[in-house]
Design a protein around this motif. Structure first.
Motif, PDB file in Angstrom:
ATOM      1  N   VAL A  66      20.579  32.353  61.183  1.00 43.40           N
ATOM      2  CA  VAL A  66      20.802  31.388  60.103  1.00 43.40           C
ATOM      3  C   VAL A  66      22.178  31.674  59.544  1.00 43.40           C
ATOM      4  CG1 VAL A  66      18.350  31.211  59.526  1.00 43.40           C
ATOM      5  CG2 VAL A  66      19.767  32.898  58.344  1.00 43.40           C
ATOM      6  N   GLU A  67      22.782  30.694  58.859  1.00 42.28           N
ATOM      7  CA  GLU A  67      24.133  30.934  58.351  1.00 42.28           C
ATOM      8  C   GLU A  67      24.114  32.089  57.365  1.00 42.28           C
ATOM      9  OE1 GLU A  67      28.039  28.488  56.825  1.00 42.28           O
ATOM     10  OE2 GLU A  67      26.070  27.803  56.107  1.00 42.28           O
ATOM     11  N   SER A  68      24.988  33.053  57.614  1.00 42.52           N
ATOM     12  CA  SER A  68      25.166  34.187  56.723  1.00 42.52           C
ATOM     13  C   SER A  68      26.560  34.091  56.119  1.00 42.52           C
ATOM     14  CB  SER A  68      24.990  35.499  57.494  1.00 42.52           C
ATOM     15  OG  SER A  68      25.076  36.616  56.640  1.00 42.52           O
ATOM     16  N   SER A  69      26.902  35.039  55.256  1.00 40.81           N
ATOM     17  CA  SER A  69      28.195  34.934  54.584  1.00 40.81           C
ATOM     18  C   SER A  69      28.746  36.289  54.188  1.00 40.81           C
ATOM     19  CB  SER A  69      28.101  34.021  53.355  1.00 40.81           C
ATOM     20  OG  SER A  69      26.888  34.188  52.673  1.00 40.81           O
ATOM     21  N   ALA A  70      30.060  36.312  54.038  1.00 35.27           N
ATOM     22  CA  ALA A  70      30.775  37.453  53.477  1.00 35.27           C
ATOM     23  C   ALA A  70      31.358  37.031  52.149  1.00 35.27           C
ATOM     24  CB  ALA A  70      31.887  37.908  54.423  1.00 35.27           C
ATOM     25  N   PHE A  71      31.470  37.987  51.218  1.00 36.74           N
ATOM     26  CA  PHE A  71      32.011  37.711  49.894  1.00 36.74           C
ATOM     27  C   PHE A  71      33.233  38.594  49.640  1.00 36.74           C
ATOM     28  CE2 PHE A  71      27.343  36.984  49.335  1.00 36.74           C
ATOM     29  CZ  PHE A  71      27.399  35.602  49.178  1.00 36.74           C
ATOM     30  N   VAL A  72      34.370  37.968  49.369  1.00 33.45           N
ATOM     31  CA  VAL A  72      35.555  38.685  48.930  1.00 33.45           C
ATOM     32  C   VAL A  72      35.555  38.626  47.402  1.00 33.45           C
ATOM     33  CG1 VAL A  72      38.067  38.850  48.978  1.00 33.45           C
ATOM     34  CG2 VAL A  72      36.824  38.072  51.019  1.00 33.45           C
ATOM     35  N   ILE A  73      35.345  39.769  46.773  1.00 33.41           N
ATOM     36  CA  ILE A  73      35.207  39.837  45.322  1.00 33.41           C
ATOM     37  C   ILE A  73      36.490  40.415  44.751  1.00 33.41           C
ATOM     38  CG2 ILE A  73      33.827  40.832  43.441  1.00 33.41           C
ATOM     39  CD1 ILE A  73      31.702  41.123  45.948  1.00 33.41           C
ATOM     40  N   GLU A  74      37.016  39.769  43.724  1.00 30.54           N
ATOM     41  CA  GLU A  74      38.311  40.165  43.185  1.00 30.54           C
ATOM     42  C   GLU A  74      38.235  40.442  41.691  1.00 30.54           C
ATOM     43  OE1 GLU A  74      41.628  37.738  44.378  1.00 30.54           O
ATOM     44  OE2 GLU A  74      40.596  37.067  46.192  1.00 30.54           O
ATOM     45  N   HIS A  75      39.033  41.422  41.271  1.00 28.74           N
ATOM     46  CA  HIS A  75      39.230  41.715  39.855  1.00 28.74           C
ATOM     47  C   HIS A  75      40.698  42.067  39.673  1.00 28.74           C
ATOM     48  CE1 HIS A  75      39.284  44.523  36.311  1.00 28.74           C
ATOM     49  NE2 HIS A  75      38.705  43.457  35.792  1.00 28.74           N
ATOM     50  N   ASN A  76      41.422  41.214  38.960  1.00 29.92           N
ATOM     51  CA  ASN A  76      42.870  41.372  38.837  1.00 29.92           C
ATOM     52  C   ASN A  76      43.497  41.477  40.225  1.00 29.92           C
ATOM     53  OD1 ASN A  76      42.654  41.274  36.036  1.00 29.92           O
ATOM     54  ND2 ASN A  76      42.398  43.485  35.864  1.00 29.92           N
ATOM     55  N   ASN A  77      44.170  42.575  40.536  1.00 25.26           N
ATOM     56  CA  ASN A  77      44.830  42.701  41.841  1.00 25.26           C
ATOM     57  C   ASN A  77      44.050  43.556  42.826  1.00 25.26           C
ATOM     58  OD1 ASN A  77      47.114  41.107  41.219  1.00 25.26           O
ATOM     59  ND2 ASN A  77      48.017  42.809  40.079  1.00 25.26           N
ATOM     60  N   ASP A  78      42.747  43.726  42.586  1.00 29.69           N
ATOM     61  CA  ASP A  78      41.907  44.539  43.462  1.00 29.69           C
ATOM     62  C   ASP A  78      40.857  43.674  44.135  1.00 29.69           C
ATOM     63  OD1 ASP A  78      42.904  47.308  42.978  1.00 29.69           O
ATOM     64  OD2 ASP A  78      42.370  46.809  40.910  1.00 29.69           O
ATOM     65  N   LYS A  87      47.583  42.282  46.966  1.00 33.71           N
ATOM     66  CA  LYS A  87      46.382  42.822  46.337  1.00 33.71           C
ATOM     67  C   LYS A  87      45.948  44.084  47.085  1.00 33.71           C
ATOM     68  CE  LYS A  87      44.586  38.371  44.660  1.00 33.71           C
ATOM     69  NZ  LYS A  87      44.437  38.654  43.227  1.00 33.71           N
ATOM     70  N   THR A  88      45.139  44.911  46.431  1.00 39.79           N
ATOM     71  CA  THR A  88      44.675  46.157  47.036  1.00 39.79           C
ATOM     72  C   THR A  88      43.240  46.001  47.514  1.00 39.79           C
ATOM     73  OG1 THR A  88      46.095  47.463  45.580  1.00 39.79           O
ATOM     74  CG2 THR A  88      44.293  48.620  46.669  1.00 39.79           C
ATOM     75  N   LEU A  89      43.013  46.223  48.810  1.00 40.46           N
ATOM     76  CA  LEU A  89      41.669  46.207  49.363  1.00 40.46           C
ATOM     77  C   LEU A  89      41.035  47.561  49.101  1.00 40.46           C
ATOM     78  CD1 LEU A  89      39.402  44.891  51.003  1.00 40.46           C
ATOM     79  CD2 LEU A  89      40.588  45.631  53.093  1.00 40.46           C
ATOM     80  N   ARG A  90      40.076  47.615  48.179  1.00 41.60           N
ATOM     81  CA  ARG A  90      39.500  48.885  47.739  1.00 41.60           C
ATOM     82  C   ARG A  90      38.393  49.391  48.658  1.00 41.60           C
ATOM     83  NH1 ARG A  90      41.178  51.702  43.150  1.00 41.60           N
ATOM     84  NH2 ARG A  90      42.732  50.474  42.040  1.00 41.60           N
ATOM     85  N   GLY A  91      37.649  48.494  49.290  1.00 41.25           N
ATOM     86  CA  GLY A  91      36.550  48.936  50.143  1.00 41.25           C
ATOM     87  C   GLY A  91      35.826  47.776  50.776  1.00 41.25           C
ATOM     88  N   ILE A  92      34.989  48.116  51.743  1.00 39.28           N
ATOM     89  CA  ILE A  92      34.204  47.126  52.495  1.00 39.28           C
ATOM     90  C   ILE A  92      32.789  47.658  52.656  1.00 39.28           C
ATOM     91  CG2 ILE A  92      33.883  46.076  54.786  1.00 39.28           C
ATOM     92  CD1 ILE A  92      36.891  46.031  55.130  1.00 39.28           C
ATOM     93  N   ILE A  93      31.811  46.782  52.493  1.00 41.73           N
ATOM     94  CA  ILE A  93      30.444  47.060  52.937  1.00 41.73           C
ATOM     95  C   ILE A  93      30.173  46.125  54.104  1.00 41.73           C
ATOM     96  CG2 ILE A  93      27.980  47.011  52.369  1.00 41.73           C
ATOM     97  CD1 ILE A  93      28.727  47.474  49.446  1.00 41.73           C
ATOM     98  N   ILE A  94      29.826  46.696  55.250  1.00 35.58           N
ATOM     99  CA  ILE A  94      29.590  45.882  56.441  1.00 35.58           C
ATOM    100  C   ILE A  94      28.492  46.509  57.274  1.00 35.58           C
ATOM    101  CG2 ILE A  94      31.382  47.042  57.815  1.00 35.58           C
ATOM    102  CD1 ILE A  94      32.054  44.186  58.942  1.00 35.58           C
TER     103      ILE A  94
END
Length: 346
Positions: A206-218, A251-258
């Motif tokens: 089924v269609e799944s999704s990824a979320f890019v979550i941002e706070h200021n420049n992070d 922007k700074t990529l702080r982390g990934i959950i995958i």
């Protein structure tokens, strides 16, 4: 006058030389500036670390900007039990809890501090915790791609599988949850938090999704269940890598959950829209190449979710997957195999 100017120039030369020598002989000052790491921008609480079949420990994480006390739930396979286990492990010790005399600590966290759900897809192991806790939950938004929200309404909030706690679909609607359809790649503020989110479609049965979550420049990225592009042949992960490669320029990529659901030995035709260590490293390698430069992903924190639990004897998928990930990690990643109740900072 000439003598005075010459003397002044001589004194200035001596001062500059002395300052240069002091700086050159003070390597500790220079080293300290190099070793300074940025303060954490995000906190993650692991409510559920497993991809099934262990009920009570299914995919769910809480995320907040460290500058506020409000969380969003990243999927909700396990909710109340995950909060209780996290309380036992002291994960919320530093949280400034709202004083709520009616509800206990877990109730206060769920009702007052979890402000929204980001649901990657409608499979039961990603929404079960939200469903069963809904009678005592507080009003909040559910953010998801339109197909995900529609499937949740058709499958669960239909008055048969579960009462309709949402504000759309089959009557009677109890209107506790406001369903918000996310448009792919469009940034949307998350109400009652300092965060915003952009959703991307992922390949799954089924269609799944990824979320890019941002706070200021992070930035922080959460992936629901996903297959690899080389297997699924839809190029959906490539779109996310292209987006992130552009964003990390400012922007700074702080982390990934995958996710990494299965060991490398699992045949591709039996992955059913999931990743193995080998496939994950291939995909993250694609991200690194799109960013470019020397070791662009070095020290990036990558949290591995959705490892499939098994009842089989003498089998430990977590240990096998951890070993295979570490052996293949030529990108310099900081790989984290999370445990339920754990607090992580990014």
């Amino acid at each position: 006058m000439h003598t005075s100017l010459s003397l002044a120039k001589w004194l200035l030369t001596i001062s500059l030389f002395t300052a240069t020598q002091v700086f050159a002989q003070s390597p500790k000052t220079h080293q300290v500036s190099e070793l300074v790491t940025p303060a954490p921008a995000f906190e993650v609480i692991v409510l559920g670390d497993s991809g099934g079949i262990e009920d009570g420990n299914l995919s769910a994480f809480l995320l907040r900007a460290v500058s506020e006390a409000n969380y969003v739930a990243l999927d909700a396979g396990t909710l109340v039990n995950g909060i209780n286990q996290s309380i036992k492990r002291g994960a919320f010790t530093d949280l400034a809890l709202v004083d709520d005399k009616k509800w206990g600590k877990a109730g206060t966290i769920l009702r007052r501090h979890v402000k929204a759900y980001l649901l990657s897809h409608a499979h039961l192991d990603h929404v079960n915790g939200m469903l069963v806790s809904s009678p005592e939950d507080s009003a909040k938004n559910i953010y998801a791609l339109a197909s995900v929200n529609n499937m949740i309404g058709e499958t669960y909030f239909n008055g048969k599988a579960w009462a309709n706690f949402s504000d759309r679909g089959i009557a009677p609607t109890l209107n506790k949850y406001h369903m918000v359809d996310l448009l792919p790649s469009k940034t949307t503020p998350i109400a009652n938090t300092q965060l915003s989110v952009s959703a991307f479609s992922l390949s799954h049965p089924v269609e799944s999704s990824a979320f890019v979550i941002e706070h200021n420049n992070d930035m922080f990225v959460y992936f629901g269940d996903t297959g690899a592009d080389v297997v699924e042949q839809q190029g959906k992960l490539a779109k996310i890598w292209t987006y992130l490669a552009k964003q990390v320029k400012h922007k700074t990529l702080r982390g990934i959950i995958i996710e990494t659901s299965f060991e490398n030995e699992r045949p591709h035709n039996l992955l059913f829209g999931h990743l193995t260590p080998e496939l994950l490293m291939q995909e993250l390698g694609s991200l690194g190449r799109k960013i470019g430069g020397n070791a662009p992903l070095k020290d990036l924190k990558v949290v591995i979710s959705h490892i499939k639990y098994t009842l089989a004897k003498d089998t430990d998928p977590r240990a096998i997957i951890a070993q295979q990930l570490n052996e293949a990690n030529d990108l310099g990643l900081t790989i984290i195999i999370p445990k339920q109740g754990q607090k992580l900072l990014f």
